[in-house]
Design an enzyme around this catalytic site. Sequence first.
Site, short mmCIF file in Angstrom:
data_model
loop_
_atom_site.label_atom_id
_atom_site.label_comp_id
_atom_site.label_asym_id
_atom_site.label_seq_id
_atom_site.Cartn_x
_atom_site.Cartn_y
_atom_site.Cartn_z
N HIS A 39 0.81 -1.22 0.00
CA HIS A 39 0.00 0.00 0.00
C HIS A 39 0.84 1.27 0.00
CE1 HIS A 39 -3.43 -2.62 1.12
NE2 HIS A 39 -4.14 -1.69 0.53
N GLY A 40 2.09 1.19 0.41
CA GLY A 40 2.90 2.40 0.38
C GLY A 40 4.25 2.21 1.05
#
Length: 491
Positions: free
Chosen positions: A328-329
């Site tokens: 996700h990041g």
Amino acid sequence: MLFNSLIFILVFLPFSLLGWYGLQKLADPRYARLFLVGMSLWFYGYYNLWYLALLGGSVLFNQGFSRLFTHCGTRASRRWVLGAGLIFNLGLLFYFKYFNFFIDNCNFLLHTDLHIEKIALPLGISFFTFQQVSFLVDRYREDAPCYGFLEYACFVTYFPQLIAGPIVLHSEFIPQLKERKNRKPQGDQFFDGVALFILGLGKKVLLADVLAIMVNGIFDNIGIIPYYLDAPTGLLTIFFYMMELYFDFSGYCDMARGIAFMFGFTLPVNFHSPLKATSVQDFWRRWHITLSRFLTTYIYIPLGGSWKGKVWQCINIWIVFFVSGLWHGANWTFVVFGMLHGTAIVLEVLFPKLQHGPKRLKQFTTMLFFMLTLVLFRSDSLTTAFTYFRRMFTVGWNGYVIWSANLLQVPENYAIIKFLQLRFPQYLTHFYVLCSGTLFIVSLLMIRGREAEEWIREKACTLRGVICLATVFTWSFISLSQISTFLYFNF
């Protein structure tokens, strides 16, 4: 290009549909496929042409790896090809998404002072990389044929799912591409697609983007106003962020499937009322379904799944959610977010009695857990997240929640706000609080209501349904002046 933009709705989508179905009338389907690839590349490279080189290179190299499997006579040679393909894809993802993060952590741990320019994150790289990794693994397992270049390019670049999913398997898309029935629009499916697109557009423009106004106003100023943030404001803001993320991603999934319906394709369901989940495991079976499927099929099961006993099952779950968080990041906030969800699922596996109890209570506790962990998901650093948690769990009321309602200024309320400012300024804050409360209630009603596709099957063809769709589209279209990207574009 954005689904919620004038150029997409008025130019790109109509032209794409006309070209696709017009060229399908030709005896050779390759012209229609070439057109679809060309339109998808236009969609992807609209803001940055340089992205096309990255996407095109990725498709060419992966098609090349796919062809190499055809010439492999031994299992060892197939492993070499798979290894080279994984190194290429994951190396590309690492460089663009995680290299800056890696350097920053090296500097912190080793007390070095390495400096590199910020590497821009290409749109959708996480999605088309995982999609191609799944195809290479299937080729290695001999579960996928070597498709022609145009077929493969359509599969990877198909614009409704290119930038934010769903992560589609080759077996779900390419057989549909070859079916002759998709050469002309099917009336019922096309209508369902238009209706689903409209409902998704409404979720994004009328709910997610409005909720974002208050959420951004609070989170963007955490460093300036931490001591003004009281418990009610903190709880309301993170609830609104949960709703923003819910409607943003749900709206994107609806719009992507709706566009695919218009083209005669069916994309896999990627979102299924996750806030009705009765456990964290159930939540991840409903939220970003195709990502969970990818992680289960290509990481969890190859690691051994639950076959080696509870200890290894728990370790495998933690590995999967570490990858999920990092996917996700490139930030420790996402890693901690993923590990918290992994830990919750481990506890559910080890103590199944935790899942016993009234359904409503289990739904509430699951939603509350997700909502609280979203503080990490939204914060730009662990420090910001800890500051937010500390203020949110500090007992007290300073009235800041009333002031925060003043952030909800949207164009639709312009006339009312001006009238109140001129005639009844003493009631202006009351009006903002009313808007905030209405948004809260509407959000709760929406997440407890029917799925969009279920509503379409039951109501869309009625007079009331058509009026509802026309109203939502008109209102959303008028509101397109405040265009914002989808949150999952950042992942």
